[in-house]
Structure formats: C-alpha cells, structure tokens
Scaffold this motif. Structure first.
Motif, PDB file in Angstrom:
ATOM      1  N   GLN A 437       0.824  -1.208   0.000  1.00 14.80           N
ATOM      2  CA  GLN A 437       0.000   0.000   0.000  1.00 14.80           C
ATOM      3  C   GLN A 437       0.860   1.260   0.000  1.00 14.80           C
ATOM      4  O   GLN A 437       0.570   2.224  -0.732  1.00 14.80           O
ATOM      5  N   GLY A 438       1.928   1.257   0.817  1.00 12.63           N
ATOM      6  CA  GLY A 438       2.809   2.407   0.824  1.00 12.63           C
ATOM      7  C   GLY A 438       3.468   2.628  -0.527  1.00 12.63           C
ATOM      8  O   GLY A 438       3.577   3.760  -1.002  1.00 12.63           O
ATOM      9  N   SER A 439       3.892   1.533  -1.161  1.00 15.67           N
ATOM     10  CA  SER A 439       4.542   1.640  -2.477  1.00 15.67           C
ATOM     11  C   SER A 439       3.574   2.133  -3.533  1.00 15.67           C
ATOM     12  O   SER A 439       3.937   2.941  -4.400  1.00 15.67           O
ATOM     13  N   ARG A 440       2.341   1.651  -3.469  1.00 12.41           N
ATOM     14  CA  ARG A 440       1.352   2.079  -4.455  1.00 12.41           C
ATOM     15  C   ARG A 440       1.037   3.571  -4.313  1.00 12.41           C
ATOM     16  O   ARG A 440       0.908   4.289  -5.308  1.00 12.41           O
ATOM     17  N   PHE A 441       0.910   4.028  -3.082  1.00  5.15           N
ATOM     18  CA  PHE A 441       0.673   5.458  -2.861  1.00  5.15           C
ATOM     19  C   PHE A 441       1.817   6.289  -3.433  1.00  5.15           C
ATOM     20  O   PHE A 441       1.601   7.280  -4.142  1.00  5.15           O
ATOM     21  N   LEU A 442       3.050   5.893  -3.130  1.00  9.35           N
ATOM     22  CA  LEU A 442       4.209   6.645  -3.598  1.00  9.35           C
ATOM     23  C   LEU A 442       4.274   6.643  -5.123  1.00  9.35           C
ATOM     24  O   LEU A 442       4.571   7.672  -5.749  1.00  9.35           O
TER      25      LEU A 442
END
Length: 459
Positions: A437-442
């Motif tokens: 999720q963090g990677s997708r947001f970034l």
C-alpha cells in the motif's frame, strides 16, 4: 481587598504556559478584559485578559517563567473593601461566595488560594504537612515569653523554605553545581534569577569538565563570535515537539521508502499556470502540486489516511483529508493543516497554502490550526535537501517529504538529457500500512508529478 488570579487552562488540557511579556505593571489600574500578558502554550501565543476591575498589586513571575495551570500569576487590589482584608470568604459568607475560597479565573476557578497576601510557597520534600501555618509566638527573651514559658521555634533544614526560582533556573543551578540556598535572589520578591545563578557560578571559578572548557583562552575565536557556552530553556513548542516526536518514533513502527521522479512536465505546468489569468495572483510551487497529487493518491490508498486506536482495539478510517504542512515558524516546528483538502482544486489548495504560510510566519497560528490532521507533507527541498526519513506526526499513518528540484542527467526517450528531478520520501506506520500500500501510494504521487495528465486517467 486582595484577589489572586490563577493561570487558567488555556485549551485542550495544557498544563503549563510560558510567560512571554507583561502588558501591565504594579500599580496600573485595569478593567475586565484588559490584556495583562502574552503567554505561550505548546500550541499558540495567547493574550491573557483581566477577570477584574482593580489595580495590579503584584506580578507573580518574570518574562520567561513557566507557569503551571492553577498557579498564581497576578494579584489585584479590588475596590470596595479595606486594604488587607482577607480575600477568602469566611464561614458566614453568603450564597454569593465562591466555593472553597477559590478565586475566579477566566476558565473555571483554578486552584484554591492559600493566603490573603502572597501565594503559599511549595515546601521541600520531607517537610511536615500542616493545614495552617503555626503561630509565630512572642520573641525569645521578651517579657511575654518569659511569663508564658514560650520558646523560640527551632530552625532546621527540613523546615527551611526553598529559595524561590523557576524550573529553568533550578535546572541551570543543578547543571552548574550551584546550591540555590546560598544564592541571594535579585528578582522581584527575592526570586533567584538566571543571572544570579550565572554570577554565582562565575564567582565559584572553574572546577572540571565544562567549567575548565569555558575558562580557556578568551582570545580563541568561537563559532560566530558567541560565548563558548550558551544555554536556553526548553520552551513550550520545542518541549511539545520533542515529546510528540519521541512518542511517535518509539510507538509507530516506521518504514521509509524513496522514489526519484522526473518532474520536468510538472515544472512546465507551473510556469504555464503562473501566466494564466486565474492563477496570476497566487503563489504556485512544487508543494502545491504535491499536495494535490497526495490528495488524489489517498483516494486509492485510504490506509495512509487512517488512525491507529490501540486503546479501543480499532483502526479509524478517515474519509476526508486534513492535510498537515510542516512549517518552520518563529516559535519552532509546527504542523498546521488544511481542513478537507480533498475537496479543493489546485487553485483552492494554492490559496489555503499561502494563507497558512502567512499566518505561521506572523506567529498567529491558533490551536484550531494545529489539531485534527490526517496526513502530512514536509518540504525539505526549500533547504536544498534531496531526501530524508521524516517522523510521522502523532496520530497519523504517514508523512511525505519532497526534496529539492534539481537539473540532473536523466534517461528521456532513449537518450540522456538534463531533466528536472525530485526525490520523494514516504514514512508510514507499518501497523496500518503494508509495504504494498505504501509503495502504491508513492507510485501514484510520482505518476501525477512526472506526467500531470495522468491525473485525468487514474483518478
């Protein structure tokens, strides 16, 4: 009649305030709501107003003093009664008397006053607790003493009164190895000041360690020509920031990811918008675009906009964005937020960012500006920094740092070209946000910044 005004709770359960400046002096007449002083809490600078019509009898504290909520701050002489009359209602007081002898403050009644004149001083640990001071009795050797057999009270270190001083001054004395009981106070009412302690330390001469260091050749150039050692109290905002960051760093398991993005098209878009009639009066910066991109990306990864509620065993999902903007202000690091940023377009965000920046620089931020944030941006690029590992603002799930925009050799359409490049640093709470999720947001934020037109296709 003497009335003591205790420092009220100035909002959200704060326990202390720092006295910045007095607006009145002893002997000044004041009316209700006249400004007495400016005090600084952990969140804002507040004007303290008078609850009485009367005359200033005593100011309890100097500029820089940290005052606890409920502690005396001002004494008033009020008209209508003989001077020296007890400020407390007696046992026969009518129904209009305040309960328990407490005196009015602007918020509630504060702490009970302990004496008709000056407030009672705090005693040393180990001093026997007595509900009322013992009568002093006649002087030793007087005819009355001889007739009654009364003896003069004995003096001991356990019953000796602690020298009056503020917490920062006591801390300084401890650091310098100075016994406050041996320092003559020159402040109002015999209060021991910082200058008194420093003079006592200079008179004692250097001992070892820092003292020896400070006594070295005064002709040696120091940093900026400043004294070899300088001290300053830990003030309200710095104290609150330290506590919040420590709590966040050791409570939320931080993960930080980085993404370097070609933002040339975004920078070209900003230049085009600055020439457009609808944006000419607004200040447009990379932060404006990142703010808009972050709000769009939070639509697809709401986990970054959630809150961990361990006390109730739940995760609170917030379907709105109060976008915090970390700001360096004259009072220190603060994080005001833009309420409902998800509902604003680029023009609206630019206007709110400009307003927040102005208020922060003028020192006018109020508690309402600083509470309720859900996600934070911090712009380290304005200091010429490329990236960092930001600490999450307490109560939030993530914080995004944007670095400086720099011209860098970059692959572009199969060739090497000078492009404008920025590094994004995302820290997130791994209890709430998985790596995916963090990677997708970034990646979503980076996609909007590298090709602004992608916002039309992705969101």
């Amino acid at each position: 009649m003497l009335k003591i005004f205790n420092l009220p709770d100035l909002g959200e359960g704060l326990t202390e305030s720092e006295l910045l400046t007095w607006k009145v002096s002893v002997g000044d007449p004041v009316k209700v709501n006249d400004v007495l002083a400016e005090v600084e809490t952990a969140k804002a600078v507040v004007e303290l107003s008078s609850p009485f019509d009367g005359t200033i009898a005593e100011l309890h504290g100097e500029s820089g003093t940290v005052v606890q909520v409920g502690a005396p701050i001002v004494s008033f002489d009020l008209p209508g009664d003989e001077p020296g009359e007890s400020p407390h209602p007696g046992p026969d007081a009518g129904s209009g008397a305040l309960p328990d002898g407490r005196v009015p403050t602007l918020v509630g009644y504060g702490a009970a006053a302990e004496g008709a004149g000056r407030p009672a001083r705090r005693t040393r640990v180990g001093r026997p607790a007595t509900p009322h001071p013992a009568p002093s009795g006649p002087p030793a050797g007087s005819p009355v003493a001889a007739a009654t057999g009364a003896a003069a009270p004995a003096t001991s270190t356990l019953t000796a009164e602690r020298p009056r001083s503020t917490p920062p001054v006591r801390r300084l004395a401890k650091d310098l190895g100075i016994d406050l009981s041996e320092v003559q106070g020159t402040g109002s009412g015999g209060v021991v000041t910082r200058e008194d302690v420093q003079q006592a330390a200079e008179g004692a001469g250097p001992a070892s360690g820092a003292g020896v260091e400070a006594a070295q050749d005064p002709g040696v150039r120091t940093l900026g020509g400043r004294p070899r050692i300088q001290e300053e109290p830990i003030r309200s905002v710095r104290k609150a920031t330290a506590a919040a960051m420590t709590a966040s760093a050791f409570t939320a398991p931080h993960v930080t990811e980085f993404l370097t993005v070609d933002v040339t098209e975004s920078m070209e878009l900003l230049e085009d918008l600055k020439r457009h009639r609808d944006f000419r009066e607004l200040k447009l910066t990379p932060l404006t675009l990142v703010a808009r991109a972050a709000c769009l990306a939070l639509e697809r990864t709401p986990e970054l906009n959630a809150r961990w509620d361990g006390d109730h065993g739940r995760i609170v999902r917030q379907n709105y964005v109060n976008l915090g903007i970390a700001a360096a202000t004259p009072r220190g690091l603060m994080v005001p937020n833009i309420a409902d940023a998800q509902a604003l377009d680029l023009r609206g965000l630019a206007g709110r960012l400009a307003e927040l920046t102005r208020v922060a620089r003028e020192g006018g931020l109020q508690p309402g500006h600083l509470s309720g944030g859900t996600f934070t941006l911090t712009n380290v690029g304005v200091f010429g920094v490329d990236a960092g590992t930001p600490i999450i603002n307490p109560g939030e799930a993530g914080i995004l740092a944007l670095g400086q925009v720099r011209r860098t050799p970059w692959e572009y359409r199969g060739e090497i070209a000078l492009r404008q490049v920025m590094t994004l640093s995302l820290s997130f709470d791994h209890r709430l946000v998985d790596g995916e999720q963090g990677s997708r947001f970034l990646a979503d934020v980076g996609a909007v910044l590298s090709r602004p037109g992608m916002a039309l296709a992705l969101f």
